[in-house]
Write an enzyme that holds these catalytic residues in place. Structure first.
Site, PDB file in Angstrom:
ATOM      1  N   HIS A  44       0.832  -1.195   0.000  1.00 52.38           N
ATOM      2  CA  HIS A  44       0.000   0.000   0.000  1.00 52.38           C
ATOM      3  C   HIS A  44       0.874   1.256   0.000  1.00 52.38           C
ATOM      4  O   HIS A  44       2.102   1.180   0.158  1.00 52.38           O
ATOM      5  CB  HIS A  44      -0.922  -0.016   1.213  1.00 52.38           C
ATOM      6  CG  HIS A  44      -2.011  -1.035   1.115  1.00 52.38           C
ATOM      7  ND1 HIS A  44      -3.009  -1.168   2.053  1.00 52.38           N
ATOM      8  CD2 HIS A  44      -2.263  -1.988   0.172  1.00 52.38           C
ATOM      9  CE1 HIS A  44      -3.826  -2.153   1.699  1.00 52.38           C
ATOM     10  NE2 HIS A  44      -3.389  -2.664   0.567  1.00 52.38           N
ATOM     11  N   GLU A  46       1.398   3.730   2.038  1.00 52.89           N
ATOM     12  CA  GLU A  46       2.203   4.044   3.214  1.00 52.89           C
ATOM     13  C   GLU A  46       3.506   3.245   3.219  1.00 52.89           C
ATOM     14  O   GLU A  46       4.580   3.774   3.518  1.00 52.89           O
ATOM     15  CB  GLU A  46       1.415   3.755   4.495  1.00 52.89           C
ATOM     16  CG  GLU A  46       0.154   4.592   4.641  1.00 52.89           C
ATOM     17  CD  GLU A  46      -1.081   3.919   4.065  1.00 52.89           C
ATOM     18  OE1 GLU A  46      -2.150   4.069   4.672  1.00 52.89           O
ATOM     19  OE2 GLU A  46      -0.977   3.249   3.012  1.00 52.89           O
ATOM     20  N   CYS A  74      -5.067   1.291   6.480  1.00 47.61           N
ATOM     21  CA  CYS A  74      -5.767   0.039   6.787  1.00 47.61           C
ATOM     22  C   CYS A  74      -5.237  -0.518   8.109  1.00 47.61           C
ATOM     23  O   CYS A  74      -4.062  -0.373   8.449  1.00 47.61           O
ATOM     24  CB  CYS A  74      -5.603  -0.970   5.659  1.00 47.61           C
ATOM     25  SG  CYS A  74      -3.900  -1.517   5.382  1.00 47.61           S
ATOM     26  N   CYS A  83      -1.283  -1.312   7.290  1.00 44.80           N
ATOM     27  CA  CYS A  83      -0.392  -0.150   7.218  1.00 44.80           C
ATOM     28  C   CYS A  83      -0.199   0.502   8.581  1.00 44.80           C
ATOM     29  O   CYS A  83       0.828   1.148   8.825  1.00 44.80           O
ATOM     30  CB  CYS A  83      -0.938   0.858   6.215  1.00 44.80           C
ATOM     31  SG  CYS A  83      -0.817   0.268   4.510  1.00 44.80           S
ATOM     32  N   ALA A 153     -20.480  10.552 -27.618  1.00 42.45           N
ATOM     33  CA  ALA A 153     -20.086  11.596 -28.565  1.00 42.45           C
ATOM     34  C   ALA A 153     -21.301  11.907 -29.417  1.00 42.45           C
ATOM     35  O   ALA A 153     -21.953  10.986 -29.933  1.00 42.45           O
ATOM     36  CB  ALA A 153     -18.921  11.132 -29.435  1.00 42.45           C
ATOM     37  N   TRP A 169     -17.025   8.942 -37.956  1.00 45.43           N
ATOM     38  CA  TRP A 169     -16.569   9.686 -36.785  1.00 45.43           C
ATOM     39  C   TRP A 169     -17.275  11.031 -36.660  1.00 45.43           C
ATOM     40  O   TRP A 169     -17.385  11.779 -37.614  1.00 45.43           O
ATOM     41  CB  TRP A 169     -15.058   9.927 -36.869  1.00 45.43           C
ATOM     42  CG  TRP A 169     -14.241   8.670 -36.828  1.00 45.43           C
ATOM     43  CD1 TRP A 169     -13.512   8.132 -37.846  1.00 45.43           C
ATOM     44  CD2 TRP A 169     -14.073   7.801 -35.710  1.00 45.43           C
ATOM     45  NE1 TRP A 169     -12.896   6.985 -37.436  1.00 45.43           N
ATOM     46  CE2 TRP A 169     -13.216   6.747 -36.130  1.00 45.43           C
ATOM     47  CE3 TRP A 169     -14.558   7.805 -34.400  1.00 45.43           C
ATOM     48  CZ2 TRP A 169     -12.836   5.713 -35.288  1.00 45.43           C
ATOM     49  CZ3 TRP A 169     -14.178   6.776 -33.556  1.00 45.43           C
ATOM     50  CH2 TRP A 169     -13.330   5.748 -33.989  1.00 45.43           C
ATOM     51  N   ARG A 206      -5.332   1.372 -26.369  1.00 47.12           N
ATOM     52  CA  ARG A 206      -4.314   1.240 -27.408  1.00 47.12           C
ATOM     53  C   ARG A 206      -3.137   2.186 -27.196  1.00 47.12           C
ATOM     54  O   ARG A 206      -2.105   2.047 -27.849  1.00 47.12           O
ATOM     55  CB  ARG A 206      -4.941   1.483 -28.788  1.00 47.12           C
ATOM     56  CG  ARG A 206      -6.023   0.461 -29.123  1.00 47.12           C
ATOM     57  CD  ARG A 206      -6.554   0.616 -30.524  1.00 47.12           C
ATOM     58  NE  ARG A 206      -7.403   1.774 -30.706  1.00 47.12           N
ATOM     59  CZ  ARG A 206      -8.699   1.809 -30.370  1.00 47.12           C
ATOM     60  NH1 ARG A 206      -9.262   0.756 -29.806  1.00 47.12           N
ATOM     61  NH2 ARG A 206      -9.418   2.889 -30.592  1.00 47.12           N
ATOM     62  N   LEU A 276     -29.651   1.739 -24.608  1.00 46.52           N
ATOM     63  CA  LEU A 276     -29.104   1.161 -23.383  1.00 46.52           C
ATOM     64  C   LEU A 276     -28.726   2.256 -22.392  1.00 46.52           C
ATOM     65  O   LEU A 276     -28.944   2.115 -21.187  1.00 46.52           O
ATOM     66  CB  LEU A 276     -27.883   0.291 -23.705  1.00 46.52           C
ATOM     67  CG  LEU A 276     -27.229  -0.405 -22.505  1.00 46.52           C
ATOM     68  CD1 LEU A 276     -28.212  -1.302 -21.778  1.00 46.52           C
ATOM     69  CD2 LEU A 276     -25.997  -1.207 -22.946  1.00 46.52           C
ATOM     70  N   GLY A 278     -30.230   5.049 -22.016  1.00 48.54           N
ATOM     71  CA  GLY A 278     -31.487   5.464 -21.398  1.00 48.54           C
ATOM     72  C   GLY A 278     -31.945   4.502 -20.317  1.00 48.54           C
ATOM     73  O   GLY A 278     -32.493   4.924 -19.287  1.00 48.54           O
TER      74      GLY A 278
END
Length: 343
Positions: A44, A46, A74, A83, A153, A169, A206, A276, A278
């Site tokens: 972790h 810390e 934790c 930790c 988009a 596009w 990618r 989907l 919606g």
């Protein structure tokens, strides 16, 4: 603490089912070590910071130092030791953390452990800033469902597709590069069977800079007609096909709980058609929106968001705008609940 937040940001998209956490050690006003949680099962933040300070300065410099951590340390033994024990063993004199652990079973436990060891504890410093980084983790531990980011988009008139003969596009390369960065923030990408059949998307990372230190995101196809999916679709046939899941579309909340519980998914991105999307909004499952708007009017029958529209009282908070060439991205946190009307 701002430096610890910088460290924590380096782990976004890499640590699930754990949250991204950063830590910085300071002695006499000078930073002596810093670290961030790199991956589940790895040390972790810390302990990463302690190791960095030991390598650079030796153990004596740690004694009496202050640890700044973006999340309550934790205090239980999981895949790694607690930790709190590491901080105590290192001789840390003061621990300052931003956010209390959102898991009710662990919240506040570290405070008692550390104070019993004679360590001064201060909580809540920059918790609003650090809290944004662990929203997906907090949602999973409190609801069992992952954080859902809807990415879309669209044209200025709210459509997903251009007129016939104009190409596929809407946005340009700079905006599509930002989509790669957004994918790097999540553990899974969800789409519909219709989108797989029509567009044959790859839905992968990618750009090497966003793939470093992590696996490809899970790709989840939601469909009630799995037999109709084309066998040669990239999601089912490419090198990452082992990380493609096909799930029924009917019980969206149940599917989200299964993705969190069985696959350690804290955050997912919804990349699909308007229908989907919606359905996700109708079920109150969307937490965040990233909408790219292209400077064109398209018309056509495919809206970016289908169904009956947004539920009453649904809106956006924390709205930001960024420009990528001619395209604009609007990002915001979804606000659910009834509208309040002024008298």
């Amino acid at each position: 603490m701002a430096r610890a937040v910088e460290e924590a940001r380096r782990g976004i998209g890499k640590t699930s089912p754990n949250p991204p956490v950063g830590a910085v050690l300071v002695r006499d006003g000078v930073e002596i070590g810093a670290g961030w949680h790199r991956r589940a099962g790895r040390p972790h933040a810390e302990r990463e910071a302690i190791a960095a300070a030991l390598d650079a300065h030796g153990p004596e410099t740690l004694r009496g130092a202050t640890a700044y951590v973006t999340l309550e340390p934790c205090s239980t033994h999981g895949r790694t030791p607690p930790c709190t024990s590491g901080l105590i063993e290192a001789g840390i004199a003061r621990v300052v953390f931003a956010c209390t652990d959102p898991n009710p079973a662990h919240a506040g436990a570290a405070v008692g452990v550390l104070r019993s060891a004679g360590i001064e504890v201060l909580a809540g410093v920059l918790d609003d800033v650090a809290g944004r980084l662990i929203r997906p983790f907090a949602k999973v531990v409190t609801t069992g469902q992952p954080w859902v980011l809807w990415k879309t988009a669209m044209s200025l008139d709210g459509h997903l597709t251009r007129p016939p003969g104009e190409g596929m596009w809407l946005t340009r390369e700079a905006a599509r590069s930002e989509v790669q960065r957004l994918r790097g923030e999540v553990d899974a990408i969800v789409t519909s069977g219709e989108t797989v059949r029509r567009d044959r998307p790859r839905l992968d990372l990618r750009d090497p800079q966003y793939l470093e230190g992590r696996d490809q995101p899970w790709r989840v196809i939601l469909t009630d007609r799995p037999d109709s999916l084309p066998a040669d679709a990239p999601l089912l046939a490419d090198a990452g096909r082992e990380r493609t899941l096909v799930r029924p579309r009917g019980d969206l909340p149940g599917t989200l709980r299964e993705l969190a519980a069985d696959h350690g998914i804290n955050a997912l991105m919804l990349e699909c058609g308007g229908r989907l999307a919606g359905e996700f909004f109708a079920d109150g499952l969307v937490d965040e929106v990233a909408a790219f708007m292209a400077p064109m009017l398209c018309g056509g029958p495919v809206p970016a968001l289908g169904g009956a529209g947004l539920p009453d009282g649904c809106g956006l908070d924390e709205i930001t705008f960024r420009r990528f060439g001619d395209d604009v991205m609007m990002r915001g946190i979804v606000r659910h609940g009834a509208l309040t009307k002024e008298a």
